[in-house]
Design an enzyme around this catalytic site. Structure first.
Site, short mmCIF file in Angstrom:
data_model
loop_
_atom_site.label_atom_id
_atom_site.label_comp_id
_atom_site.label_asym_id
_atom_site.label_seq_id
_atom_site.Cartn_x
_atom_site.Cartn_y
_atom_site.Cartn_z
N ARG A 1 -16.69 1.28 -17.62
CA ARG A 1 -16.29 0.82 -18.95
C ARG A 1 -15.32 -0.35 -18.94
NH1 ARG A 1 -16.50 6.43 -19.44
NH2 ARG A 1 -18.45 7.04 -20.41
N THR B 1 -15.30 6.44 -14.32
CA THR B 1 -16.11 5.55 -15.16
C THR B 1 -15.24 4.80 -16.16
OG1 THR B 1 -16.54 7.38 -16.70
CG2 THR B 1 -18.18 6.98 -14.97
N GLY C 1 -15.58 14.41 -13.97
CA GLY C 1 -16.19 15.42 -13.13
C GLY C 1 -15.97 16.84 -13.61
N GLU D 1 -17.55 18.65 -15.63
CA GLU D 1 -18.78 19.45 -15.70
C GLU D 1 -19.15 20.08 -14.36
OE1 GLU D 1 -18.35 18.02 -19.38
OE2 GLU D 1 -18.31 16.74 -17.62
N ASP E 1 -16.90 21.46 -25.58
CA ASP E 1 -16.88 20.14 -24.94
C ASP E 1 -16.24 19.11 -25.86
OD1 ASP E 1 -17.23 18.12 -23.11
OD2 ASP E 1 -19.37 17.92 -23.38
#
Length: 717
Positions: A131, A175, A191, A193, A314
């Site tokens: 990004r 990211t 990370g 998840e 989430d």
């Protein structure tokens, strides 16, 4: 002779970069006065994404044209916000490649490739994307997919130093864009998840020396706590949460407040998402889904506000944190403006962390309202899917995800890329995430026959919607809304020309009147636009630039139909009376599907289940991807012939396709292959249909058309 002239020109341009002014602390503190440049991720430390340039305005924006475009060498997703410093545009792309371009012409000056091991793609939640960059002095900084923080010479593109910020043996990734202030580079990671523990780190900008680290969730109490904040947080957890990581990654928003000398971090979701598995005895689970204020010099905890206590959906708080000063109850108030996944716009006093306002900006069913005295939400009974599945809004994709929003001090409005979409949550029995290998550790069902059927029904009842939403944080209400035909649209830029710019997933760049939402200009970009645009000025001319390319969690997983092929990612810059043109992208030829494999219906069902467990997050649920990663419904015969070698032997690992020999055997691989071929036949047949059903498919998401086709066939027999 021609090559000699080109080399001389490149040397001249490189020397021009070399003599550009360093990005000093003084420049960053006064970035609001540098309209010609875009010095940091959100242009200024406030991250309002507002440009004071007004040469392009609501009266002449219809004269905007393409000034130049730069074509990258990949179509694997483009989410970065460019930096523009003294006439040079810097942009990062897939695999953390960085380019320096002449901001007036788009000519490439240099390219930096950190050579990410391609097998690391399996540790990235949602594509091998990045990004953006940060700048300090004469250096640029990038966080890499394999967890490194790298400093790059801004003039030459050469690496200055590199630090491994994560454990390379754990499924961490980076990211988000780094941030820089007070001589330190701040970087988080992703990370959650996969069951890891989140934190944010600081490094010396000049040397790369480690400075401090703040963990966002507590570790094993038996190991001791790193700080008083972690000891305090541990009292809000129960069970043996540390065995499953805890989550809480700081994968995007990090903002420095020079007025109060505070660093704000947005903390992510829990691991697993389901709070009853993660913390079976209850508790708020600090600091999940929180904004945390830290001392930028030491990393010490200052205050926090938890937006979703004990979050179970989430609902990350990692979305863009914007700093502003607004009128509030008769006085100017320094606030944080935040519109994260949970679907509320939060107005937070940034000195104390006190909640001032929380109002829904999209459809919200998980909570009815917030108590402003306690700062806590009033959860709606049954929405936590405890023992019974629940349709919840927003979905895990959120009411607003990573796509940058903007705030205009001229209009006093926030501009939010809204996603109005629900999702069925249905919990699973507790499992050891370590046995799930390469599978998201959610604690609820991601995909199986029953879920898919009910999700289809939900789609028919309430198809997802998206819009560009203008929100008044003082009146605490929407000012206007511009609906979009498709979901997953791009980030936003506001300018002093009374304009808001946004790209869309259906391949348009738009300019909208900032005060009333009237569309004024559109340009066909030939590809999706997800990233946030920027504005800058070179030689007296204002430009609007944006990274163009599809990819990312939502489009990779749901897919949609495109009238053309998938061109490489591009950077496009626009100016008044620009006359450049994009090359024509040919239509994709649909190949005749291969012969079906001799398998049973039970085998196909198992193949579907295995595909959605291991393959869907890159190639799309039910093989309905967006094409940024190969569309498996339209494979060349050679890949069908070598399917087992690709999946089990790593034939394409150097291209980013990891092997799955540690979780799949030959029989399972054959069932996955059979299911892909079955979907190839379904897709090919659907594309042969004519009339309004085919038109709908071309217009919207593939999954929506399939749902409608299923509904028609079911109701008509």
């Amino acid at each position: 002779m021609r090559h000699a002239l080109l080399s001389a020109a490149l040397l001249y341009l490189a020397s021009a970069i070399a003599i550009a002014a360093p990005v000093s602390e003084e420049r960053l503190l006064a970035a609001h006065e540098e309209g010609d440049n875009w010095l940091s991720h959100g242009r200024t430390y406030s991250e309002q994404r507002f440009s004071p340039l007004a040469q392009v305005h609501d009266g002449n924006v219809d004269q905007l044209g393409l000034a130049w475009f730069f074509e990258t060498d990949t179509h694997l997703g483009m989410e970065a916000t460019p930096l523009v410093i003294d006439g040079v545009l810097y942009i990062s792309g897939a695999w953390n490649t960085v380019w320096a371009l002449d901001a007036k012409s788009g000519q490439r000056l240099w390219k930096f490739d950190p050579e990410i091991p391609r097998e690391k793609s399996i540790s990235a939640c949602c594509g091998v994307i990045n990004r953006g960059l940060a700048a300090w002095g004469d250096a640029l900084y990038i966080g890499t997919l394999d967890g490194r923080l790298i400093a790059i010479d801004r003039a030459t593109g050469e690496q200055l130093w590199s630090q491994q910020t994560t454990d390379p043996d754990q499924p961490y990734s980076i990211t988000g864009a780094p941030r820089v202030a007070k001589g330190k580079v701040f970087i988080g990671n992703g990370g959650s998840e996969f069951g890891i523990r989140g934190y944010v780190s600081a490094y010396d900008a000049d040397t790369g020396e480690f400075a401090w680290r703040f963990y966002t969730v507590p570790g094993n109490p038996a190991d001791g706590f790193e700080s008083e904040a972690m000891e305090r947080a541990a009292a809000t957890w129960s069970g043996e949460w540390w065995r499953q990581g805890g989550g809480g990654t700081v994968w995007d928003s990090i903002v420095y407040d020079p007025e109060l000398d505070q660093l704000y971090i947005g903390v992510g979701n829990g691991a697993p998402h389901n709070r009853r598995i993660r913390s079976p005895g209850g508790g708020d689970n600090l600091f999940l889904s929180s904004i945390v204020a830290l001392d930028p010099d030491t990393g010490d905890y200052l205050w926090h506000y938890q937006e979703v206590p004990a979050e179970s959906w989430d609902y990350t708080a990692t979305q863009q944190i914007t700093l502003a000063e607004i009128p509030w109850e008769g006085a100017a108030r320094k606030v944080i403006l935040h519109a994260p996944k949970a679907g509320f716009v939060y107005v937070i006093d940034r000195a104390s962390g006190k909640l001032l306002s929380a109002e829904p900006f999209t459809t919200v069913t998980w909570a009815s309202h917030y108590d402003l005295e306690t700062g806590r939400p009033a959860e709606v009974p049954g929405q936590d899917y405890d023992g019974k599945a629940a349709m919840v809004y927003p979905s895990a994709m959120g009411g607003h995800n990573w796509h940058p929003m903007a705030y205009s001090p001229d209009t006093g409005l926030m501009y939010i890329p809204e996603l109005d979409m629900g999702m069925l949550y249905d919990e699973i029995e507790p499992v050891d995430y370590r046995h799930l290998k390469r599978h998201f550790n959610t604690g609820y069902k991601l995909n199986h026959d029953g879920y898919s059927q009910r999700f289809t029904q939900a789609l028919l009842e309430h198809l997802p919607k998206a819009s560009l939403l203008a929100w008044d944080p003082v009146k605490q209400e929407a000012a206007w809304k511009l609906p979009h035909p498709n979901i997953h649209n791009g980030g936003v830029l506001a300018t002093a020309g009374n304009l808001v710019f946004q790209g869309t997933s259906d391949g348009r760049m738009l300019a909208v009147q900032a005060d009333n939402g009237e569309p004024l200009w559109s340009f066909a970009t030939d590809n999706s636009v997800m990233a946030g645009p920027v504005s800058y000025r070179v030689d007296g001319e204002q430009y609007i630039a944006v990274a163009v390319g599809r990819g990312g969690a939502l489009t990779m997983n749901t897919g949609r139909s495109y009238p053309t092929g998938n061109p490489n990612n591009r950077i496009m810059a626009f100016k008044l009376n620009g006359s450049a043109a994009l090359p024509q992208t040919p239509e994709v030829a649909r190949l005749e599907p291969p012969q079906r494999l001799d398998v049973s219906a039970t085998d196909l069902a198992e193949g579907r289940q295995l595909f959605n467990r291991y393959c869907a997050r890159c190639h799309g649920a039910d093989v309905s991807g967006d094409g940024s990663i190969p569309d498996l419904r339209n494979l060349e015969p050679v890949w069908h012939e070598n399917f087992e070698a690709v999946v089990l032997e790593g034939l394409m690992e150097e291209a980013g396709m990891p092997h799955f020999a540690d979780v799949l055997d030959k029989d399972q691989t054959r069932k996955i292959h059979a299911y892909i071929i079955e979907r190839s036949h379904e897709d090919f047949n659907l594309r042969q249909e004519t009339g309004w059903l085919q038109s709908l498919r071309d217009f919207g998401a593939d999954i929506s058309a399939r749902a409608l086709a299923w509904f028609i066939r079911f109701t008509t027999g």
